[in-house]
Design a protein around this motif. Structure first.
Motif, short mmCIF file in Angstrom:
data_model
loop_
_atom_site.label_atom_id
_atom_site.label_comp_id
_atom_site.label_asym_id
_atom_site.label_seq_id
_atom_site.Cartn_x
_atom_site.Cartn_y
_atom_site.Cartn_z
N TYR A 46 4.96 11.39 81.27
CA TYR A 46 4.83 10.51 82.43
C TYR A 46 6.05 10.61 83.35
CZ TYR A 46 4.50 6.30 85.22
OH TYR A 46 4.47 5.43 86.28
N ARG A 70 -1.02 10.58 95.65
CA ARG A 70 -1.25 9.33 96.37
C ARG A 70 -1.17 9.55 97.90
NH1 ARG A 70 3.92 6.02 95.90
NH2 ARG A 70 4.50 7.65 97.37
N ASP A 71 -0.23 10.41 98.30
CA ASP A 71 0.04 10.57 99.74
C ASP A 71 -0.80 11.64 100.41
OD1 ASP A 71 1.93 8.62 99.45
OD2 ASP A 71 3.58 10.00 99.13
N VAL A 110 5.61 11.45 87.42
CA VAL A 110 5.66 10.39 88.46
C VAL A 110 5.75 10.95 89.88
CG1 VAL A 110 7.06 8.48 89.35
CG2 VAL A 110 6.50 8.57 86.95
N ARG A 170 7.36 -1.29 92.41
CA ARG A 170 7.05 -1.98 93.67
C ARG A 170 6.03 -1.12 94.42
NH1 ARG A 170 12.39 -3.57 96.73
NH2 ARG A 170 12.44 -1.32 96.92
N LEU A 171 4.78 -1.46 94.27
CA LEU A 171 3.73 -0.61 94.84
C LEU A 171 3.69 -0.70 96.36
CD1 LEU A 171 0.81 -1.10 92.30
CD2 LEU A 171 2.72 0.48 92.21
N SER A 200 6.70 13.37 99.85
CA SER A 200 6.23 13.70 98.51
C SER A 200 5.45 15.02 98.51
CB SER A 200 5.33 12.58 97.98
OG SER A 200 4.16 12.52 98.74
N ALA A 244 1.86 5.97 90.17
CA ALA A 244 3.15 6.45 90.69
C ALA A 244 4.18 5.33 90.77
CB ALA A 244 2.96 7.07 92.07
N MET A 245 3.75 4.10 90.60
CA MET A 245 4.66 2.96 90.52
C MET A 245 5.53 2.77 91.76
SD MET A 245 4.74 1.24 87.58
CE MET A 245 3.95 1.34 86.01
N GLY A 246 5.05 3.22 92.89
CA GLY A 246 5.83 3.03 94.11
C GLY A 246 6.91 4.08 94.32
N TRP A 247 6.74 5.25 93.72
CA TRP A 247 7.73 6.34 93.89
C TRP A 247 7.79 6.77 95.35
CZ3 TRP A 247 11.22 9.03 90.93
CH2 TRP A 247 11.67 10.24 91.44
N GLN A 248 9.02 6.90 95.87
CA GLN A 248 9.18 7.33 97.25
C GLN A 248 9.89 8.68 97.38
OE1 GLN A 248 11.08 4.36 99.73
NE2 GLN A 248 10.06 2.70 98.67
N GLY A 295 -1.72 6.03 93.13
CA GLY A 295 -0.65 5.19 93.68
C GLY A 295 -0.16 4.17 92.66
N VAL A 296 -1.09 3.58 91.95
CA VAL A 296 -0.68 2.61 90.92
C VAL A 296 0.12 3.33 89.84
CG1 VAL A 296 -1.55 1.09 89.10
CG2 VAL A 296 -2.58 1.03 91.37
N ALA A 355 2.87 10.62 93.04
CA ALA A 355 3.12 10.15 94.41
C ALA A 355 2.57 11.16 95.42
CB ALA A 355 4.61 9.94 94.62
N THR A 356 2.68 12.44 95.10
CA THR A 356 2.12 13.47 95.99
C THR A 356 0.62 13.28 96.12
OG1 THR A 356 3.82 15.02 95.27
CG2 THR A 356 1.87 15.96 96.31
#
Lengths: 171, 452
Positions: B180, B191-192, B184, A120-121, A135, B207-211, B204-205, B188-189
Motif C-alpha cells: 500500500y 484519482r486525478d 499510494v 484528509r480527502l 500526480s 489515496a488518502m488525500g495524497w497530493q 481517491g479514498v 492518486a494518479t
C-alpha cells in the motif's frame, strides 16, 4: 493584494530552476507538487520520526506478544499439575518477532499519515486543476506575490525557467 | 528479445516511453476505464471455472474430512502441506525481491516490484488456506489465536503450527502495508486521471488525500525504505519458520540445520520463476514492452541461475550429511529418494531445479521468451515436487520399518491444487484490472535519469 502564481513544468530540471529563481528573488513558495520523489529537494520536513515510530511500535509489539506468551504459558496455564509448563523462552521468540515486524509497519504507517498529512480527502489544493497534473506528468509550483506588476514579473520568471503553463489565481 | 547496451536508467526503459505522461498513460490506460479485452475474459472464465472446481473439492473435504485425501497414517502431511509450502514460497518472493532490490538501489526494480508484491499478497492468502484445511477440524482454526475464553485455553506456543499462524498472518498484513505504501502515489494518479467517476472516487479514498508535496514524498520514501529494511529479515524468518516445521521435528531427512536457509533460497527461486512468467505475460498483453525490457529478463534469469546452484549445493549437502553422519535412517531416506518408489519425481525435481536453469549460462537464452517460459515452468514444477517429496520421502521411510507406507494422492488432492492455481490466476487478473501493475511514480523517476 496578494495573488497566487501557479506554474506547471514538464521536467524536473525546469521545475528546480523555477523554484531556485523564486527562492533567489525571495518570493514565498506556497505549495509544490511533484509526480515523483525528487532527491534534488534534499532533506526537509516530512520524514521525521518515521523510523523511530516503526522501531518503538515494533519493540512494543514484540515485547507485548512475548509477555502474553510467558503469562499464558508459565502463569495463567489452566492446569497446575505438579507445576505449570516450563518457561520455554526460545520457542516463544518466533511469534514475537513476526508480530513485532507487523506492529512496526503499523506504527510507521500511522506516522507516515501524520507526517504526510494524509487521510484528509478534501483539501483546498485540490481546487486547482494544476495540482491534479502533479500526480500524472507535471511539476507544479504555487508562489505568493503582489498583484499587478509584481505578479507579471513572477509569471515571466517562471516562464523563462521553463514553465509550460502559468496563471494567476486570486485567493 | 535483445538486451540493450545502454547503461544506467537508459537500460531499463525503452525509447518508446518519452515523457512522464507516456508512463501514466501506458500503465493506467488498460485499467477499469476501458472494456476488458476478449482474452482477459477468456482467462477470467477459465480461472473462475478452475477456482470453482477447487472450491467444490474443498467443500467435499470440509464435509467428509481429510479421508478424501491421499494422506495416511504414516504420510500424514501430503498435498496440503506441500501446497502450503509451495505457495508461501512464491508468496515470500515478491516482498523479498521488492525490498532487497530497493535496499540495494537496483533501478530495474521499478518495473517489476508492483506485480511481484501483488503476487505475494495473493499467494500468501492462498497458502494460508492449507494449514487451516489440514487441521482436521478447520472450524476451530481460531483456537490458534490467543483470546480470552471460557475454556481457559491458550495456544501451544511451542508448536510450529502456532509459529506458522503468527508468521503467515504477520507477513500477510505486513506485505499489505508495504504494498500500500508503494501504491499510494499511483492511487492518486488514478484519482486525478479522467475516467469513470465511481472508480475515481474509490481510488481517491484509497489515496488518502495524497497530493505529491515534497513532505509527502519524503515521508513515503522514508517509510518505504524502513519497511524494506524490516521486510528482508521478516521474509527470511517467515520461510525459516516454514523450514523449521520440518527441521524442528525428529524425522530422518528433516532434522537438518540447512533447512531454513535452503527454504529461503527456494522461495526466492520459485518466486523469481513466477515473476518471469507474469512479466512475460503482462508485458505482451498490457502493452508494457517499453517498461519491462529484455534486460529485466536477463537480470532475473541470472538470479534464477545463481539460486539453482545454491539449490543444487543444498541437495548435495543433504546427501553428504546423511552419508557423513552415518545415521542409518538418514542414509535410508537418501537412498529411497534416489532409487525408491518416488524416484522419477525426485529426478524430475533435480532436472527442473538444478539442470534446466543451467541453460541460462547462455546469454541468448536469458532473453529468449521460449527459454524463459520453459525454465520458469520447470522450476515451478521442480519446486512443487521438492515440497511434496520432502514430505513423502521422509514420512514413507521413517525410523520404524513396520510404519513404512507409500503415499498416493487422490483426485481431490489434485483438484484442490488446481483450484488454488485457478484462484491465483483469477485474483491476479482482477488485480491487473483494478490497480497499476507497474509502479508509475518509480518509472517516472527512472525516466528522469534517462533524460539526464
Amino acid at each position: 493584494m496578494t495573488v497566487l502564481a501557479l506554474a506547471t513544468f514538464p521536467h524536473e530540471s525546469a521545475y528546480l530552476r523555477g523554484r531556485h529563481e523564486m527562492v533567489t528573488h525571495e518570493y514565498r513558495l506556497v505549495g509544490e507538487w511533484l509526480p515523483y520523489g525528487s532527491e534534488a529537494l534534499g532533506p526537509g520536513p516530512g520524514a521525521h520520526g518515521i523510523r523511530a515510530a516503526a522501531i518503538v511500535s515494533g519493540v512494543l509489539g514484540a515485547v507485548g506478544l512475548f509477555a502474553l506468551t510467558v503469562w499464558s504459558m508459565a502463569f495463567a496455564y489452566p492446569f497446575n499439575s505438579g507445576g505449570r509448563p516450563l518457561f520455554s523462552w526460545p520457542a516463544y521468540i518466533p511469534a514475537a518477532v513476526e508480530f513485532g515486524a507487523f506492529t512496526a509497519a503499523v506504527g510507521g504507517l500511522i506516522w507516515f499519515f501524520r507526517e504526510g498529512r494524509l487521510t484528509r480527502l478534501h483539501d483546498a489544493a485540490f481546487e486547482f486543476a494544476e495540482v491534479a497534473r502533479a500526480s500524472q506528468d507535471r511539476f507544479v509550483l504555487a508562489v505568493a506575490c503582489d498583484g499587478g506588476e509584481d505578479a507579471n514579473t513572477v509569471l515571466a520568471i517562471l516562464a523563462n525557467a521553463g514553465a509550460d503553463h502559468t496563471r494567476l489565481v486570486t485567493p | 528479445m535483445k538486451p540493450h547496451a545502454r547503461q544506467g536508467g537508459q537500460r531499463w526503459i525503452l525509447p518508446s516511453i518519452q515523457t512522464l505522461g507516456d508512463v501514466t498513460e501506458t500503465v493506467a490506460a488498460p485499467l477499469m476505464d476501458v472494456r476488458a479485452k476478449r482474452r482477459w475474459w477468456l482467462a477470467f472464465i477459465a480461472a473462475l471455472v478452475l477456482t470453482a472446481v477447487g472450491a467444490v473439492a474443498i467443500g467435499f473435504s470440509l464435509a467428509y474430512g481429510p479421508g478424501l485425501w491421499g494422506n495416511n497414517t504414516a504420510v500424514v502431511w501430503g498435498f496440503p502441506i506441500a501446497n502450503y509450502v509451495w505457495w508461501i514460497g512464491i508468496g515470500n518472493a515478491g516482498t523479498l525481491i521488492s525490498s532487497l532490490l530497493l535496499l540495494t538501489r537496483q533501478k530495474w526494480r521499478a518495473s517489476i516490484n508492483r506485480f511481484a508484491e501483488g503476487m505475494t499478497l495473493i499467494a500468501v492468502s492462498i497458502a494460508g488456506i492449507f494449514p487451516i484445511l489440514h487441521l482436521g477440524r478447520p472450524m476451530y482454526f481460531y483456537w490458534l489465536a490467543p483470546y480470552p475464553n471460557t475454556m481457559q485455553l491458550w495456544p501451544q506456543w511451542r508448536s510450529a503450527l502456532v509459529w506458522d499462524f503468527w508468521a503467515i498472518l504477520s507477513y500477510l498484513l505486513f506485505s499489505a502495508i508495504f504494498f500500500y505504501v508503494g501504491l499510494v502515489p499511483d492511487l492518486a494518479t488514478l484519482r486525478d486521471r479522467p475516467g469513470r467517476r465511481g472508480w475515481r472516487r474509490l481510488y481517491g479514498v484509497a489515496a488518502m488525500g495524497w497530493q505529491g508535496t515534497p513532505e509527502q514524498w519524503r515521508a513515503q520514501e522514508r517509510l518505504h525504505r524502513t519497511l524494506a529494511a524490516i521486510a528482508v529479515p521478516l521474509v527470511c524468518s517467515v520461510h525459516s519458520i516454514v523450514g523449521l516445521d520440518f527441521a524442528a521435528s525428529l524425522m530422518p531427512g528433516w532434522t537438518e540445520s540447512i533447512f531454513p536457509p535452503y527454504f529461503v533460497v527456494g522461495a526466492l527461486f520459485s518466486g523469481f520463476a513466477m515473476v518471469v512468467l507474469i512479466a512475460l505475460t503482462i508485458r505482451r498483453t498490457m502493452g508494457l514492452e517499453g517498461m519491462i525490457v529484455p534486460d529485466h529478463f536477463d537480470a532475473m534469469a541470472r538470479i534464477i541461475l545463481a539460486a539453482s546452484i545454491v539449490m543444487g549445493a543444498s541437495y548435495a549437502a543433504e546427501w553428504f550429511s546423511a552419508w557423513w553422519g552415518g545415521e542409518a535412517a538418514d542414509r535410508r531416506v537418501v537412498v529411497f529418494e534416489l532409487t525408491g518408489a518416488y524416484w522419477p519425481f525426485y529426478w524430475a525435481m533435480l532436472l527442473g531445479n538444478v539442470a534446466a536453469p543451467q541453460l541460462f549460462w547462455i546469454r541468448r537464452l536469458r532473453t529468449s521468451p521460449a527459454a524463459l517460459i520453459g525454465v520458469s515452468i520447470a522450476v515451478l514444477v521442480g519446486m512443487w515436487l521438492e515440497r511434496i517429496l520432502i514430505i513423502a520421502n521422509t514420512l514413507s521411510r521413517g525410523y520404524v520399518p513396520s510404519f513404512w507406507r507409500l503415499y498416493a494422492p487422490t483426485l481431490v488432492d489434485f483438484l484442490i491444487l488446481a483450484g488454488t492455481v485457478g484462484a491465483f490466476l483469477l485474483l491476479f487478473l482482477i488485480f491487473a484490472r483494478l490497480l497499476p501493475v507497474v509502479s508509475m511514480h518509480e518509472v517516472r523517476k527512472l525516466l528522469k535519469e534517462r533524460a539526464q
